[in-house]
Structure formats: structure tokens, C-alpha cells
Design a protein around this motif. Structure first.
Motif, short mmCIF file in Angstrom:
data_model
loop_
_atom_site.label_atom_id
_atom_site.label_comp_id
_atom_site.label_asym_id
_atom_site.label_seq_id
_atom_site.Cartn_x
_atom_site.Cartn_y
_atom_site.Cartn_z
N ALA A 99 -12.70 -3.56 -11.27
CA ALA A 99 -11.78 -2.55 -11.86
C ALA A 99 -12.59 -1.25 -11.96
N ALA A 100 -13.84 -1.40 -12.28
CA ALA A 100 -14.40 0.11 -12.11
C ALA A 100 -14.21 0.88 -11.01
N ARG A 101 -14.13 0.26 -9.65
CA ARG A 101 -14.02 0.72 -8.56
C ARG A 101 -12.46 1.17 -8.36
N GLY A 102 -11.67 0.96 -9.28
CA GLY A 102 -10.30 1.36 -9.14
C GLY A 102 -9.13 0.30 -8.53
N ALA A 103 -9.89 -0.90 -8.42
CA ALA A 103 -8.73 -1.83 -8.07
C ALA A 103 -8.07 -2.52 -9.45
N ARG A 104 -6.82 -2.95 -8.62
CA ARG A 104 -5.99 -3.81 -9.78
C ARG A 104 -6.38 -5.10 -9.78
N VAL A 105 -7.23 -5.63 -10.78
CA VAL A 105 -7.74 -6.81 -11.04
C VAL A 105 -6.92 -8.01 -11.87
N ILE A 106 -7.00 -9.24 -11.37
CA ILE A 106 -6.53 -10.35 -11.99
C ILE A 106 -7.74 -11.27 -12.12
N GLY A 107 -8.06 -11.61 -13.41
CA GLY A 107 -9.02 -12.71 -13.62
C GLY A 107 -8.38 -13.83 -14.01
N VAL A 108 -8.99 -15.15 -13.24
CA VAL A 108 -8.33 -16.27 -13.88
C VAL A 108 -9.46 -17.25 -14.30
N ASP A 109 -9.47 -17.80 -15.36
CA ASP A 109 -10.56 -18.76 -15.86
C ASP A 109 -10.06 -19.92 -16.67
N GLY A 114 -12.06 -1.16 -3.25
CA GLY A 114 -11.86 0.09 -3.58
C GLY A 114 -10.54 0.39 -4.37
N ALA A 115 -10.16 1.81 -4.44
CA ALA A 115 -8.96 1.94 -5.48
C ALA A 115 -7.83 1.55 -4.62
N GLY A 116 -6.88 0.88 -5.55
CA GLY A 116 -5.55 0.45 -5.00
C GLY A 116 -5.50 -1.12 -4.33
N ASP A 117 -6.93 -1.65 -4.23
CA ASP A 117 -6.81 -3.19 -3.85
C ASP A 117 -6.52 -3.95 -4.89
N ASP A 118 -5.88 -5.23 -4.50
CA ASP A 118 -5.40 -6.11 -5.39
C ASP A 118 -6.53 -7.23 -5.11
N VAL A 119 -7.07 -7.38 -6.41
CA VAL A 119 -8.35 -8.40 -6.61
C VAL A 119 -7.94 -9.57 -7.44
N VAL A 120 -8.31 -10.72 -7.07
CA VAL A 120 -8.22 -11.89 -7.99
C VAL A 120 -9.66 -12.30 -8.11
N ALA A 180 0.61 -14.63 -1.85
CA ALA A 180 0.06 -13.50 -1.27
C ALA A 180 0.03 -12.09 -2.12
N ALA A 181 -0.74 -12.36 -3.35
CA ALA A 181 -0.69 -11.33 -4.15
C ALA A 181 -2.16 -10.86 -4.01
N ALA A 182 -3.07 -11.10 -3.21
CA ALA A 182 -4.44 -10.45 -3.37
C ALA A 182 -4.72 -10.02 -2.06
N ASP A 183 -5.49 -8.66 -1.86
CA ASP A 183 -5.94 -8.19 -0.73
C ASP A 183 -7.57 -8.79 -0.72
N ILE A 184 -8.14 -9.19 -1.82
CA ILE A 184 -9.56 -9.76 -1.89
C ILE A 184 -9.39 -10.96 -2.91
N VAL A 185 -9.92 -12.09 -2.75
CA VAL A 185 -10.39 -13.06 -3.77
C VAL A 185 -11.80 -13.13 -3.96
N VAL A 186 -12.53 -13.10 -4.92
CA VAL A 186 -13.81 -13.35 -5.21
C VAL A 186 -13.84 -14.56 -6.28
N SER A 187 -15.18 -14.99 -5.97
CA SER A 187 -15.53 -16.41 -6.87
C SER A 187 -16.96 -16.47 -6.95
N VAL A 188 -17.70 -16.14 -8.02
CA VAL A 188 -19.18 -16.15 -7.92
C VAL A 188 -19.37 -17.49 -8.83
#
Length: 263
Positions: free
Chosen positions: A54-64, A34-40, A99-107
């Protein structure tokens, strides 16, 4: 996407990315971001999960590791009016602070790591204490896996060496073992299936010719003169598995692992 054996910027990975978009939706909903979360988003590809977060208001870093796919993700973010910090990097050395992320995702991204435990150590490093990561992995079953196996057997007949053994990312026990050594705990594993559609089995196989992994396999098939044989073997599997009487529909099983950083 990241992977050392395949150039993920080659061809048209966008076709596959669009096919996988429903899984990104499931993953992002699974996280409750949600809003304010740091996501990678690790191995973000064209940005499916990153854009949704990002559409949910998170601050997002994408790495590839593929600059071209990052360019596609930037174009998509601009078109959708969301901000994403996109960075080129490797699964074993993520360009993200500790320690930069509240949530990490990898699809379907981290599963291509050359050394799985190194990738999980990096995820643990960038997670905050008690924070979670959600990753997806294909199950070695179902029609698409069988199709790839059929093509692989054709390639294997003329290949000078067997393909490298892949880590069993769909096996919860195996993941739990290396996760523990990486500083993570496997919290849960849920089963799911992705519906895959096309106008016909032939249309699906032909569209897949521009997948980066198909491009990597093509030279060996052409040198051996077995490209047509591989296509026929793939089509035979898909025609038998087809669930649609008028088009093409199959379901590809996968799992969703939720991991927590320990300490």
C-alpha cells in the motif's frame, strides 16, 4: 494467519510478525509492485506485506482468518496513513472476486492450508491471466526447525496420535506438481535465510511462549508434566547453534516461490 488447527488470534503473534517483517520486505520487492497494482495479501496476519504494498501506491486487499490480527493490521494502516481493504476469510474460500489481482503475496501463510491444492486453486482464481503470486515457505532445516523438532519429540512421547504429515512446501518439484493441477506454473524458486535475533536463547524461547502454535501445544505438555523438559530441549538446540558470543543470532532458511497463472 490462517489455519484450522491453531487459533492464530490467540497469544501474541505480533512478536513473530515483527520478526518476519524483513521477509515481507523481500517479497514485496520481489514482486515489483507499484502504483495502481491490485494486490491481495493472503493470510496477511498483522499486515506486514500489505502495508508495504500500500505504501508503494498499490490497491491492497488483505485476507486473514483471525479477526484480532486484522484489527492490529487496521491500527497499523491508520498509524501509517495507508488504506488497506481487510477481510476475514479462509484459505480455501478467499473473499475476493475472480481475476481481481495483478499480484498475490503470502508470507508464510498459504503454507498452513489444510488442503494445499485448494489454497492454490483459490490463488489462481483471483489472479488475472498471466499474473503472478509470490509465496514463502520454511525449509525443514536450520536451528529453529531443529528447536521445534526437539519440542515435538517431547510432545510425541505422550500424544495419542502422530502429528499430521505436512505438505513439502519448500520442495520446488512438489509445489510445481500441485501448482500445475491448480492452474498455476512455478516460475522460480529462490533460497534465502532470515536472521533471527534476541537478547539470549532463553529470551527467544520465553518470548515464543505466546506464539499461537506454542499455546496450542502447551496443554499437552502440561498434562504430561513435560513442559520444563521441552524448554530444556529447545534451549539445548539454540545454545549450540547460537552464532553470537554476546546475545542470540541464528539464521532460518526459507524459499521464495514465484508462480504464474496459466492462461
Amino acid at each position: 494467519m490462517m489455519g484450522r488447527m491453531v487459533d492464530w488470534g490467540a497469544g501474541r503473534y505480533e512478536t513473530t510478525a515483527a520478526e518476519l517483517a524483513p521477509v515481507a520486505q523481500v517479497v514485496v520487492e520481489h514482486t515489483g509492485v507499484g502504483a495502481g497494482d491490485d494486490v491481495v495479501d493472503v493470510a496477511c496476519g498483522t499486515g506486514n506485506a500489505a502495508l508495504l504494498a500500500a505504501a508503494r501506491g498499490a490497491r491492497v486487499i488483505g485476507v486473514d482468518g483471525a479477526p484480532r490480527l486484522l484489527d492490529v493490521a487496521r491500527e497499523r494502516a491508520a498509524a501509517e496513513g495507508v488504506e488497506i481493504d481487510l477481510r476475514e476469510g479462509d484459505l480455501a474460500a478467499l473473499p475476493v472476486e475472480d481475476a481481481a489481482a495483478d499480484i498475490v503475496v503470502s508470507v508464510f501463510g498459504v503454507i498452513f492450508a489444510a488442503v494445499p491444492i485448494d489454497a492454490l486453486r483459490e490463488i489462481a482464481r483471483i489472479l488475472r491471466p498471466e499474473a503472478h503470486a509470490v509465496i514463502t515457505a520454511w525449509v525443514p532445516a536450520g536451528p529453529i526447525d531443529a528447536m521445534l523438532g526437539a519440542a515435538g519429540r517431547v510432545v510425541a512421547r505422550t500424544s495419542p496420535k502422530p502429528p499430521p504429515k505436512r505438505f513439502a512446501w519448500s520442495d520446488a518439484a512438489a509445489v510445481a506438481g500441485i501448482a500445475h493441477d491448480a492452474g498455476l506454473e512455478l516460475v522460480s524458486t529462490d533460497a534465502a535465510a532470515l536472521p533471527i535475533r534476541a537478547a539470549s536463547p532463553e529470551a527467544y524461547v520465553d518470548a515464543g511462549r505466546e506464539h499461537p502454535m506454542a499455546l496450542a501445544m502447551r496443554p499437552a505438555l502440561e498434562r504430561a508434566g513435560t513442559a520444563d523438559e521441552a524448554r530444556a530441549a529447545m534451549l539445548a538446540v539454540l545454545r549450540e547453534a547460537n552464532e553470537s558470543p554476546t546475545a542470540f543470532l541464528v539464521h532460518s532458511p526459507y524459499v521464495i516461490h514465484r508462480l504464474r497463472r496459466v492462461g
